[in-house]
Scaffold this motif. Structure first.
Motif, PDB file in Angstrom:
ATOM      1  N   ASN A   1       0.861  -1.176   0.000  1.00  0.00           N
ATOM      2  CA  ASN A   1       0.000   0.000   0.000  1.00  0.00           C
ATOM      3  C   ASN A   1       0.899   1.228   0.000  1.00  0.00           C
TER       4      ASN A   1
ATOM      5  N   PHE B   1      -0.038   8.112   6.031  1.00  0.00           N
ATOM      6  CA  PHE B   1      -0.722   7.488   7.154  1.00  0.00           C
ATOM      7  C   PHE B   1      -1.700   8.503   7.736  1.00  0.00           C
TER       8      PHE B   1
ATOM      9  N   GLN C   1      -5.278   2.903   6.458  1.00  0.00           N
ATOM     10  CA  GLN C   1      -4.367   1.773   6.670  1.00  0.00           C
ATOM     11  C   GLN C   1      -4.703   0.960   7.915  1.00  0.00           C
TER      12      GLN C   1
ATOM     13  N   LEU D   1       4.071  -1.166   3.818  1.00  0.00           N
ATOM     14  CA  LEU D   1       3.369   0.106   3.934  1.00  0.00           C
ATOM     15  C   LEU D   1       4.351   1.216   3.591  1.00  0.00           C
TER      16      LEU D   1
ATOM     17  N   LYS E   1      -6.616   7.386   3.957  1.00  0.00           N
ATOM     18  CA  LYS E   1      -6.001   6.219   3.323  1.00  0.00           C
ATOM     19  C   LYS E   1      -6.369   4.913   4.015  1.00  0.00           C
TER      20      LYS E   1
END
Length: 367
Positions: free
Chosen positions: A195, A199, A205, A226, A203
């Motif tokens: 991805n 952060f 995550q 990440l 998004k």
């Protein structure tokens, strides 16, 4: 031929979609003909050294929390004789740059919508809707990175779609790079998801880590990369620890070798709750990855046949089943999709050609 001077507003401290877009454009545009300078409120803006090495000047201005100084700084910078002021925005919440550009300059003013939601809070969303009409009236050309982003910024009024093109050559799959980076990252034969994004709540995550915990149950050899940073990093790290996945999640940080990291992976996942476009998905396509995106990603990212949509309303288990359905480890012909992107509007050469035409017409008053 007269050089056209363009002031780009604005770049932040993270490598986001706007920053990546402007960097791609400025590295491919004819810099003898078109000169860019940049506005930032960041102490260390993204691509600072790269932009200055290309001859651009970066103007640091005050935060708009100090409104008087912010206005003064904008007036001072915008009054330096630019032909075009290109204002890249996620929303119309702050229209001060447009007011000052019209008041203090004779430049053509171009807003460019890059998102479908404000980056912060409900107040910003309210201000966006209150200011939208005024922003349109203060502008000469109206651009957007997708049709959803255009509708968000301009409502039912006319605008021009400008694709966020990428350097397709840079993202062409190379088996040697894949092997090198898998070794560097200690991936071995792991089924590797990736991805790319700040952060940040947009998004999503945190949800991706939940989904990945289910992927690991189905594919214990899995790993997750990440790429990015932001104010949710510590919270994401805590969630990774809560699932005891520390040895399976690679926090790669801000990177300028995203192309190589994508080549090293087997599957790209974007769990965003909103996006203006989702250029990282198109970059992933260009490396030949199977791409999985949430239902909130605009249709424009579906350039190749290897993009698949899932719903965030589904359970983590259902989404995980969908992700592991790809046979990513076999690495089929990953150059095929690069050819598709190269022939599309998402080739940076197409983007630059469209912008050059707009800058030429704007600077000559022929809009």
């Amino acid at each position: 031929m007269k050089q056209i001077r363009i002031l780009q507003s604005e770049i932040g401290d993270g490598v986001g979609g706007i920053e990546s877009f402007l960097y791609s454009v400025y590295t491919h545009i004819d810099r003898d003909r078109y000169h860019f300078d940049f506005i930032t409120r960041a102490e260390h803006p993204a691509f600072e050294r790269e932009f200055t090495d290309l001859g651009a000047h970066i103007y640091r201005i005050s935060s708009y929390r100090n409104l008087m100084q912010y206005r003064h700084d904008l007036e001072e910078v915008m009054s330096k004789g630019y032909d075009v002021i290109h204002i890249n925005k996620n929303s119309a919440a702050n229209i001060v740059p447009f007011v000052i550009a019209k008041k203090c300059t004779g430049a053509a003013v171009i807003p460019h919508s890059h998102n479908t939601n404000p980056s912060v809070g409900k107040i910003a969303e309210l201000m966006h809707y209150l200011h939208r009409d005024r922003l349109y009236e203060l502008s000469d050309v109206h651009l957007a990175c997708s049709y959803a982003a255009g509708k968000w910024m301009y409502g039912s009024r006319d605008f021009e779609f400008i694709p966020n093109g990428i350097d397709v050559v840079k993202f062409r799959f190379d088996e040697r790079i894949r092997t090198e980076y898998r070794q560097k990252l200690g991936l071995g034969d792991a089924f590797t998801l990736i991805n790319v994004g700040r952060f940040f709540p947009q998004k999503n995550q945190l949800r991706l880590v939940d989904i990945f915990s289910e992927v690991v149950k189905k594919r214990p050899d899995s790993k997750l990369i990440l790429v990015g940073s932001g104010n949710l990093e510590e919270e994401i790290r805590r969630k990774v620890s809560s699932y005891s996945l520390q040895d399976k999640v690679v926090f790669a940080g801000h990177r300028k070798d995203v192309n190589a990291l994508l080549m090293a992976a087997d599957c790209f996942v974007m769990t965003s709750v909103y996006e203006g476009l989702g250029i990282a998905a198109i970059e992933a396509e260009a490396t030949g990855l199977p791409v999985f995106v949430s239902e909130h990603i605009p249709q424009e990212v579906f350039v190749s046949d290897d993009v698949h949509r899932f719903s965030l309303e589904d359970t983590d288990t259902i989404i995980a089943d969908f992700l592991v359905s790809t046979d990513g480890n076999s690495c089929p012909d990953r150059e095929k999709d690069n050819d598709t992107i190269a022939a599309s509007d998402y080739n940076i050469d197409v983007t630059v050609e469209k912008l050059e035409e707009i800058y030429d017409l704007s600077s000559n008053g022929n809009l």
